[in-house]
Design a protein around this motif. Structure first.
Motif, PDB file in Angstrom:
ATOM      1  N   ASN A  31      42.087  39.627  41.293  1.00  0.00           N
ATOM      2  CA  ASN A  31      41.097  39.040  42.222  1.00  0.00           C
ATOM      3  C   ASN A  31      41.725  39.204  43.611  1.00  0.00           C
ATOM      4  N   ALA A  32      43.020  39.253  43.900  1.00  0.00           N
ATOM      5  CA  ALA A  32      43.443  39.612  45.106  1.00  0.00           C
ATOM      6  C   ALA A  32      43.127  40.795  45.292  1.00  0.00           C
ATOM      7  N   ILE A  33      43.265  41.867  44.509  1.00  0.00           N
ATOM      8  CA  ILE A  33      42.997  43.200  44.815  1.00  0.00           C
ATOM      9  C   ILE A  33      41.434  43.388  45.120  1.00  0.00           C
ATOM     10  N   GLN A  34      40.649  42.629  44.449  1.00  0.00           N
ATOM     11  CA  GLN A  34      39.462  42.716  44.640  1.00  0.00           C
ATOM     12  C   GLN A  34      38.745  42.121  45.828  1.00  0.00           C
ATOM     13  N   PHE A  35      39.507  41.001  46.079  1.00  0.00           N
ATOM     14  CA  PHE A  35      39.291  40.403  47.689  1.00  0.00           C
ATOM     15  C   PHE A  35      39.696  41.422  48.667  1.00  0.00           C
ATOM     16  N   ALA A  36      40.756  42.105  48.612  1.00  0.00           N
ATOM     17  CA  ALA A  36      41.245  43.108  49.657  1.00  0.00           C
ATOM     18  C   ALA A  36      40.071  44.117  49.715  1.00  0.00           C
ATOM     19  N   SER A  37      39.530  44.629  48.436  1.00  0.00           N
ATOM     20  CA  SER A  37      38.632  45.728  48.406  1.00  0.00           C
ATOM     21  C   SER A  37      37.427  45.169  49.270  1.00  0.00           C
ATOM     22  N   ASP A  38      37.084  43.991  48.950  1.00  0.00           N
ATOM     23  CA  ASP A  38      35.822  43.563  49.354  1.00  0.00           C
ATOM     24  C   ASP A  38      35.881  43.426  50.901  1.00  0.00           C
ATOM     25  N   TYR A  39      37.105  42.876  51.358  1.00  0.00           N
ATOM     26  CA  TYR A  39      37.291  42.599  52.890  1.00  0.00           C
ATOM     27  C   TYR A  39      37.235  44.005  53.445  1.00  0.00           C
ATOM     28  N   GLU A 176      33.637  35.764  48.888  1.00  0.00           N
ATOM     29  CA  GLU A 176      33.775  34.425  48.630  1.00  0.00           C
ATOM     30  C   GLU A 176      33.938  34.175  47.261  1.00  0.00           C
ATOM     31  N   ARG A 177      33.171  34.622  46.523  1.00  0.00           N
ATOM     32  CA  ARG A 177      33.354  34.399  44.877  1.00  0.00           C
ATOM     33  C   ARG A 177      34.714  34.588  44.403  1.00  0.00           C
ATOM     34  N   SER A 178      35.223  35.873  45.053  1.00  0.00           N
ATOM     35  CA  SER A 178      36.567  36.048  44.339  1.00  0.00           C
ATOM     36  C   SER A 178      37.797  35.136  44.839  1.00  0.00           C
ATOM     37  N   ALA A 179      37.536  34.553  46.087  1.00  0.00           N
ATOM     38  CA  ALA A 179      38.570  33.902  46.584  1.00  0.00           C
ATOM     39  C   ALA A 179      38.348  32.457  45.763  1.00  0.00           C
ATOM     40  N   TRP A 180      36.846  31.844  45.523  1.00  0.00           N
ATOM     41  CA  TRP A 180      36.725  30.696  44.837  1.00  0.00           C
ATOM     42  C   TRP A 180      37.340  30.698  43.489  1.00  0.00           C
ATOM     43  N   LEU A 181      36.963  31.809  42.761  1.00  0.00           N
ATOM     44  CA  LEU A 181      37.293  32.079  41.351  1.00  0.00           C
ATOM     45  C   LEU A 181      39.175  32.084  41.265  1.00  0.00           C
ATOM     46  N   THR A 182      39.613  32.625  42.208  1.00  0.00           N
ATOM     47  CA  THR A 182      41.239  32.754  42.080  1.00  0.00           C
ATOM     48  C   THR A 182      41.700  31.085  42.466  1.00  0.00           C
ATOM     49  N   LEU A 183      41.094  30.391  43.486  1.00  0.00           N
ATOM     50  CA  LEU A 183      41.524  29.191  43.406  1.00  0.00           C
ATOM     51  C   LEU A 183      41.378  28.116  42.241  1.00  0.00           C
ATOM     52  N   LEU A 184      40.065  28.604  41.616  1.00  0.00           N
ATOM     53  CA  LEU A 184      39.872  27.728  40.554  1.00  0.00           C
ATOM     54  C   LEU A 184      40.770  28.211  39.171  1.00  0.00           C
ATOM     55  N   ALA A 185      41.130  29.391  38.948  1.00  0.00           N
ATOM     56  CA  ALA A 185      42.063  29.668  38.098  1.00  0.00           C
ATOM     57  C   ALA A 185      43.387  29.248  38.211  1.00  0.00           C
TER      58      ALA A 185
END
Length: 578
Positions: A31-39, A176-185
């Motif tokens: 998710n961090a990789i995906q978040f960085a890619s989305d950013y 935003e979804r990647s960040a939220w899923l990371t926190l949820l996991a």
């Protein structure tokens, strides 16, 4: 209950917690990789929007400068127009590079670039008309084209902005979804892992208590098991020694290796015991001593008769508690000066036949020798190995020997000739092949019978053996034809040997028939390597041709391939040397 505890063992719980943590870590990293890619995508979209704003601003500036030039005619406005137009084209090119990963946006950017180029050309055309001094205002078609170009550029800029804004919205929601899923996991996985680890610690503590109780109970029975373990250890050592001895016997290539392995093994496993190994000869009239180890305390017969050993008579081990008194094997003499001497003879029997026996002797208290059962088991292995080696030697002898003459057979001849040719070629030495044939043997066989013919072949083979060196190879080629390979022999030596064999055959006395002594003669063909060939088949053919020439020219003589016949001990004169 037991199945439930097995399912909830500490190891399984720890593994479950570890798997959850690893999965959580992998998911967070993904998710961090995906978040960085989305950013990066969002940043890229903002950059594209900035380029669009820049293009729009530069377009307006270029239009303003061109209008200023048309109104005032100042050179500064014209130069600013050219400079701003170049910057506008560069910005359009940068925009195309920025959206090159999106085919649709790339197409829109290229169309925008073409529209900008067209609009700049219209402004240039208007400026050029003014410079030529045209008094009339700019014509209506040109003004209409300028207005249409402005509307087209505005439309294309709006489309690019709308597409980029849509991408910006999608990428922002995904980030935003990647960040939220990371926190949820993390919020679910970390507490669950901690819960499992705590449960595993409780299970481990309970198992430790159970294990301590089991160890306390086991320590009470250790004293009872020590004696059994020691007995098993001695038995294991004996079995290991027996297995090792059996393996070494199976790897032995001949009987002499068997004797050496046996002496070494008995010396190691039965220290302080003297041993003698007897093997019955093929004639079955007596045995011979083939191996000895240690220091036998009594005199022994090196070539006893078979009936001299009680173990051979009984086909069973025979123990002698005191060699000084009582019954003993006659191949063992009375010991001199020994106080207490005991012995054991074990027959070596395999496939229902006794092939020898083993005699053990040692000093000590009156009674049987120690480890008698181990010695008997070792002898059983030795019996089988000795029988197998004898069988292999017999089969090997039958495979390469002619049963009537005892000479090597044709198959061995072909293998040995190729090997000797290669060896002599490496050493740069000559090699001679003699092809021998008993003259008129068919007539001899028909006249005197097959028994007398076999006697003639056997007598000739015995004579041939007596005239061979250890390195020579004498073979029965087939019927009454023989072959003799003479490694490292030149032509003169080969002729001398051939003449000696021819003369020896003429002196043989086979038997009597009708009061007359039966005799035979032999014709010999000689071929030499390399003069007559360097391949076995070539040499044998050359020797055959010389043999046929010797027979054609009168038999009882020696002929050389491609040369004249040599009779007696005459000097050979070759017609041709190769």
């Amino acid at each position: 209950m037991t199945a439930t505890r097995r399912r909830l063992s500490p190891l399984r719980v720890f593994l479950a917690a570890t798997v959850i943590l690893m999965a959580l870590g992998l998911y967070v990293v993904a998710n961090a990789i995906q978040f960085a890619s989305d950013y990066r995508s969002v940043t890229h979209t903002y950059t594209v929007l900035q380029h669009l704003d820049r293009i729009e601003s530069l377009k307006h500036q270029a239009v303003a400068e061109s209008r200023g030039y048309l109104l005032a005619g100042r050179a500064e406005n014209r130069d600013s127009f050219w400079r701003i137009g170049g910057a506008l084209q560069r910005e359009a090119d940068l925009l195309a590079e920025q959206v090159s990963d999106n085919p649709e946006q790339l197409g829109r950017a290229l169309e925008l670039r073409r529209s900008l180029d067209a609009r700049l050309r219209l402004s240039e055309q208007a400026m050029q008309s003014w410079r030529r001094g045209v008094d009339a205002p700019v014509d209506a078609p040109l003004l209409a084209a300028i207005r249409n170009g402005d509307r087209d550029i505005a439309t294309r800029l709006d489309k690019l902005r709308a597409a980029e804004n849509a991408l910006l919205s999608t990428r922002s929601r995904r980030a935003e979804r990647s960040a939220w899923l990371t926190l949820l996991a993390a919020g679910i996985g970390i507490p669950l892992s901690l819960l499992l680890i705590g449960h595993a610690q409780r299970l481990l503590a309970r198992e430790n208590r159970v294990r301590q109780q089991a160890e306390a109970a086991a320590s009470e029975s250790n004293a009872e098991l020590n004696a059994t373990v020691q007995q098993l250890a001695r038995l294991s050592d004996s079995m290991a020694a027996l297995s090792q001895y059996s393996g070494m016997l199976q790897g032995a290539s001949d009987a002499q290796e068997l004797y050496e392995i046996t002496a070494s093994t008995f010396r190691q496993l039965l220290p302080g015991m003297g041993g003698l190994l007897y093997v019955i000869r093929a004639s079955r009239d007596h045995a011979e001593l083939v191996a000895q180890w240690g220091s036998p305390v009594a005199p022994n017969d090196p070539a006893p008769a078979l009936q001299a050993c009680w173990s051979v008579r009984k086909h069973a081990p025979f123990a002698m508690e005191d060699l000084r008194h009582g019954l003993r094997c006659s191949h063992i003499g009375r010991p001199h000066g020994a106080e207490d001497v005991h012995g054991l003879c074990v027959p070596l029997s395999a496939h229902g036949e006794v092939v020898g026996w083993l005699s053990l002797q040692g000093e000590g208290a009156r009674g049987r020798i120690p480890d008698e059962s181990l010695a008997i088991r070792l002898c059983e292995q030795l019996s089988l190995a000795l029988a197998n080696v004898r069988l292999r030697e017999s089969l090997r002898h039958q495979a390469v020997r002619d049963p009537l003459t005892g000479l090597f057979n044709r198959r061995y001849l072909e293998e040995s000739l190729a090997r000797e040719i290669a060896r002599c070629q490496r050493r740069e030495q000559p090699l001679a092949v003699l092809m021998l044939d008993i003259d008129h043997f068919k007539a001899f066989n028909d006249r005197h019978g097959h028994a007398m013919g076999d006697a003639a072949l056997s007598a000739f083979a015995r004579m041939l053996k007596t005239r061979c060196r250890p390195e020579d190879i004498a073979c029965r080629y087939g019927g009454e034809e023989f072959t003799l390979i003479l490694p490292e022999s030149d032509l003169a030596t080969a002729l001398e040997r051939a003449e000696d064999i021819r003369a020896g055959a003429a002196m043989l006395r086979i038997g009597e028939s009708d009061g007359a002594m039966l005799r035979i003669t032999v014709s010999i063909g000689v071929a030499l390597m390399p003069e007559h060939g360097d391949v076995g088949l070539e040499l044998m053919r050359a020797g055959d041709r010389a043999l046929y020439r010797a027979k054609h020219e009168g038999r009882d003589r020696v002929a050389v391939a491609a040369g004249r016949v040599v009779e007696g001990a005459a000097v050979l004169e070759l017609d041709r040397m190769v």
